[in-house]
Each structure stands twice: as C-alpha cells, then as structure tokens.
Write a protein that holds these residues in place. Structure first.
Motif, mmCIF file in Angstrom:
data_model
loop_
_atom_site.group_PDB
_atom_site.id
_atom_site.type_symbol
_atom_site.label_atom_id
_atom_site.label_comp_id
_atom_site.label_asym_id
_atom_site.label_seq_id
_atom_site.Cartn_x
_atom_site.Cartn_y
_atom_site.Cartn_z
ATOM 1 N N ALA A 35 -16.465 46.586 5.070
ATOM 2 C CA ALA A 35 -16.464 46.936 6.491
ATOM 3 C C ALA A 35 -15.094 47.441 6.926
ATOM 4 O O ALA A 35 -14.988 48.430 7.672
ATOM 5 C CB ALA A 35 -16.879 45.726 7.327
ATOM 6 N N ARG A 36 -14.034 46.793 6.434
ATOM 7 C CA ARG A 36 -12.690 47.224 6.808
ATOM 8 C C ARG A 36 -12.394 48.618 6.243
ATOM 9 O O ARG A 36 -11.777 49.450 6.901
ATOM 10 C CB ARG A 36 -11.653 46.209 6.321
ATOM 11 C CG ARG A 36 -11.682 44.888 7.062
ATOM 12 C CD ARG A 36 -11.158 45.005 8.489
ATOM 13 N NE ARG A 36 -9.723 45.155 8.537
ATOM 14 C CZ ARG A 36 -8.870 44.151 8.748
ATOM 15 N NH1 ARG A 36 -9.300 42.922 8.923
ATOM 16 N NH2 ARG A 36 -7.565 44.374 8.787
ATOM 17 N N LYS B 196 0.036 49.325 2.330
ATOM 18 C CA LYS B 196 -0.798 48.173 2.641
ATOM 19 C C LYS B 196 -2.241 48.397 2.204
ATOM 20 O O LYS B 196 -2.670 49.522 1.940
ATOM 21 C CB LYS B 196 -0.788 47.917 4.151
ATOM 22 C CG LYS B 196 0.538 47.476 4.719
ATOM 23 C CD LYS B 196 0.542 47.511 6.239
ATOM 24 C CE LYS B 196 -0.346 46.458 6.850
ATOM 25 N NZ LYS B 196 -0.210 46.434 8.335
ATOM 26 N N SER B 197 -2.994 47.328 2.219
ATOM 27 C CA SER B 197 -4.440 47.352 2.014
ATOM 28 C C SER B 197 -5.149 47.646 3.338
ATOM 29 O O SER B 197 -4.628 47.314 4.409
ATOM 30 C CB SER B 197 -4.894 45.986 1.477
ATOM 31 O OG SER B 197 -6.299 45.842 1.567
ATOM 32 N N PRO B 198 -6.348 48.227 3.299
ATOM 33 C CA PRO B 198 -7.137 48.314 4.528
ATOM 34 C C PRO B 198 -7.731 46.972 4.935
ATOM 35 O O PRO B 198 -8.249 46.836 6.039
ATOM 36 C CB PRO B 198 -8.248 49.311 4.168
ATOM 37 C CG PRO B 198 -8.357 49.251 2.688
ATOM 38 C CD PRO B 198 -6.969 48.951 2.178
ATOM 39 N N GLU C 112 -3.800 40.622 8.704
ATOM 40 C CA GLU C 112 -2.958 41.489 9.512
ATOM 41 C C GLU C 112 -3.570 42.884 9.499
ATOM 42 O O GLU C 112 -4.438 43.176 8.672
ATOM 43 C CB GLU C 112 -1.530 41.513 8.968
ATOM 44 C CG GLU C 112 -0.804 40.196 9.151
ATOM 45 C CD GLU C 112 0.651 40.239 8.690
ATOM 46 O OE1 GLU C 112 1.333 39.226 8.877
ATOM 47 O OE2 GLU C 112 1.082 41.279 8.142
ATOM 48 N N PRO C 113 -3.160 43.764 10.400
ATOM 49 C CA PRO C 113 -3.813 45.068 10.506
ATOM 50 C C PRO C 113 -3.905 45.811 9.173
ATOM 51 O O PRO C 113 -2.942 45.883 8.417
ATOM 52 C CB PRO C 113 -2.933 45.828 11.501
ATOM 53 C CG PRO C 113 -2.361 44.750 12.369
ATOM 54 C CD PRO C 113 -2.135 43.585 11.447
ATOM 55 N N GLY D 108 -10.404 42.377 14.583
ATOM 56 C CA GLY D 108 -11.525 43.117 14.016
ATOM 57 C C GLY D 108 -11.802 44.444 14.676
ATOM 58 O O GLY D 108 -12.626 45.221 14.206
ATOM 59 N N SER D 109 -11.127 44.729 15.783
ATOM 60 C CA SER D 109 -11.356 46.010 16.471
ATOM 61 C C SER D 109 -10.552 47.117 15.795
ATOM 62 O O SER D 109 -9.656 46.866 14.989
ATOM 63 C CB SER D 109 -10.939 45.894 17.949
ATOM 64 O OG SER D 109 -9.555 45.608 18.056
#
Length: 278
Positions: free
Chosen positions: A30-31, A225-227, A246-247, A272-273
């Motif tokens: 989902a991310r 970073k990772s998503p 974290e974002p 989560g937004s």
C-alpha cells in the motif's frame, strides 16, 4: 540557467510482504502504491523508474506476485535490480527483462548526458561473511569495467547504483552488512573520473556521504529512504531490524548539462495520509 532536464525516479527497499502481513503495522505494498502514484502524478515526464533492490521482504513467489500487478500499467520504463532480501530465481519470474546475458540484474541506461549503471550486489554465492552482506563477483565487476570504458567512448558522465553502500554510514548494525568487497567497487570508481555519483539503498534513511579516494578526492555517495519503514536515528548501537514509521520517500535524479542533482521526496506521512500540494 537550464530550461530542461532529464529525470529518473528511484524507489528502494519496498519490502513487499504476503497479503495480510505487515511490517511494524505498515502494509509495504500500500505504501509503495501511494509513492508510485505520487511520483507519476508529479513527474510524468520522467524517462526511467529504478527499483533499487529489496523489492520483497523474504523473496517468496507470493511477494513478487503481489508487486508485479502494481507495476503492470506504469507508463514509464522500469529497471529492477536485487537487494539482500530478494531471491534471484523468484524475481526472474515476473521480471525476466531485469537480467542480462550473464544472469545478473545489471543494466546500463542513458539519461540525457548521463550513463546510469545499475549494479546487482546480491550475494548469491554466499561469498560474504554475513547473510545480508552484499558481494559483487568477478563477472559483475568485468561488466562494470566494460561499461565504464564504453561510457568514456560515448562521452558520458556516469552515475552508479548499488543496493549495498560501499562505505560506513554510522549505523553499526547496518555497516556490518554493507558491501563486503567494497574495495573492489571503489577502486574502479575512483579510477574513473567520469563517475560522478553513487546512489544506494539498504539503510532505510536519507544519508549523504563521501567515499575517500586514497589518491585524493572522494566520490559522493547518497542513500535513499524506503517508501515504507525507516531505520530510527539511533547512531552506533542498534540492530539491522530496528524500524520506525516515518514518512516514506522516493528519489528524483536530474541530469542537467553540467550538474547532477538528487532530490528526495517524502510522500507518505506517519498518519498514513499522502502529502499534497496546493
């Protein structure tokens, strides 16, 4: 001032899990879908998307089968390579085009004035001391030698991509599972003045470093970073499984006439937004 630039989007450390499974309560698929939609909406002019390894969490066929449909309708060409959490034979099923004739997920791409060399650092032979270390074998290094030489002939500056960073970053547990034969890579990159930047994943944090050249100077190194989940900012002691919500983010590589620019874009907020702009 440049009025146009070439652009590539970079995602690393997706860590797709089987359906119903999460990592610290987050659904990696989902991310990633959020991040990909965000990137395509804001950067439809990108020429390439690079997935820089650790596409899945355990390398299972079910995890790759969940990822493949999310990429099926992507309008931008996608290049895939491997990380320590991937498995070569299982990745090959949905992404056969990722592998060269030597059987490695290594590719050379052009981005305007740049040649992008994407390396496969997966330790498929178990040569490295630890299970999640990276390793680049002689066959892959020979490919790199040939591509570096070809870039000189073609008058291209080079940006190299590798899942495992070849230099320490201050997270001891992650430094212990970096690129085990880092000297073999760095000696080649330091000897090639047309190599301008090295971009890595693996750490789950935005990091900027330099890999010193014993002969003088240094190679700029960036880690993205990772998503999904990130490593907490606990320098020194810790474990390689420490994770924090974290974002999530992706990278944006710009190739200007005389300048290489790497941006990182946070798209997912901790509630989560998805980050939006007016």
């Amino acid at each position: 001032m440049a009025d146009y630039f070439d652009k590539a989007l970079i995602f690393t450390d997706l860590h797709i899990t089987p359906a119903g499974e999460t990592i610290i309560g987050l659904d990696p698929l989902a991310r990633f879908k959020q991040g990909l939609a965000h990137a395509l909406d804001r950067h439809p002019d990108a020429q390439h998307i690079i997935l820089l390894g650790d596409l899945t969490h355990t390398g299972s066929p079910a995890e790759y089968a969940r990822l493949a449909p999310a990429l099926a309708d992507c309008p931008i060409p996608i290049t895939v390579t491997m990380g320590n959490h991937d498995l070569r034979d299982h990745l090959r099923v949905p992404f056969p085009q990722a592998f060269n004739t030597d059987g490695f997920a290594q590719t050379a791409l052009d981005l305007g004035p740049l040649r992008l060399l994407i390396l496969d650092t997966h330790d498929y032979e178990g040569r490295a001391p630890l299970i999640h270390d990276g390793w680049i074998c002689d066959t892959r290094l020979a490919w790199l030698d040939a591509e570096l030489a070809r870039a000189v002939t073609d008058a291209k500056h080079v940006v190299v991509f590798a899942h495992h960073p070849p230099c320490p970053v201050g997270f001891w547990a992650m430094d212990a599972i970096g690129l085990a034969n880092a000297d073999a890579l760095l000696s080649r990159l330091h000897a090639a003045p047309h190599v301008r930047h090295l971009i890595c994943g693996h750490i789950h944090r935005t990091i900027h470093a330099s890999a010193a050249n014993p002969a003088g100077g240094a190679l700029p190194v960036s880690v993205l970073k990772s998503p999904c989940h990130q490593i907490p900012m606990i320098l020194g002691e810790g474990t390689s499984s420490d994770s924090v919500d974290e974002p999530g983010a992706y990278g944006i590589l710009l190739a200007l006439k005389d300048t290489i620019v790497l941006h990182t874009e946070d798209f997912a907020l901790s509630d989560g937004s998805v980050r939006t702009y007016e």
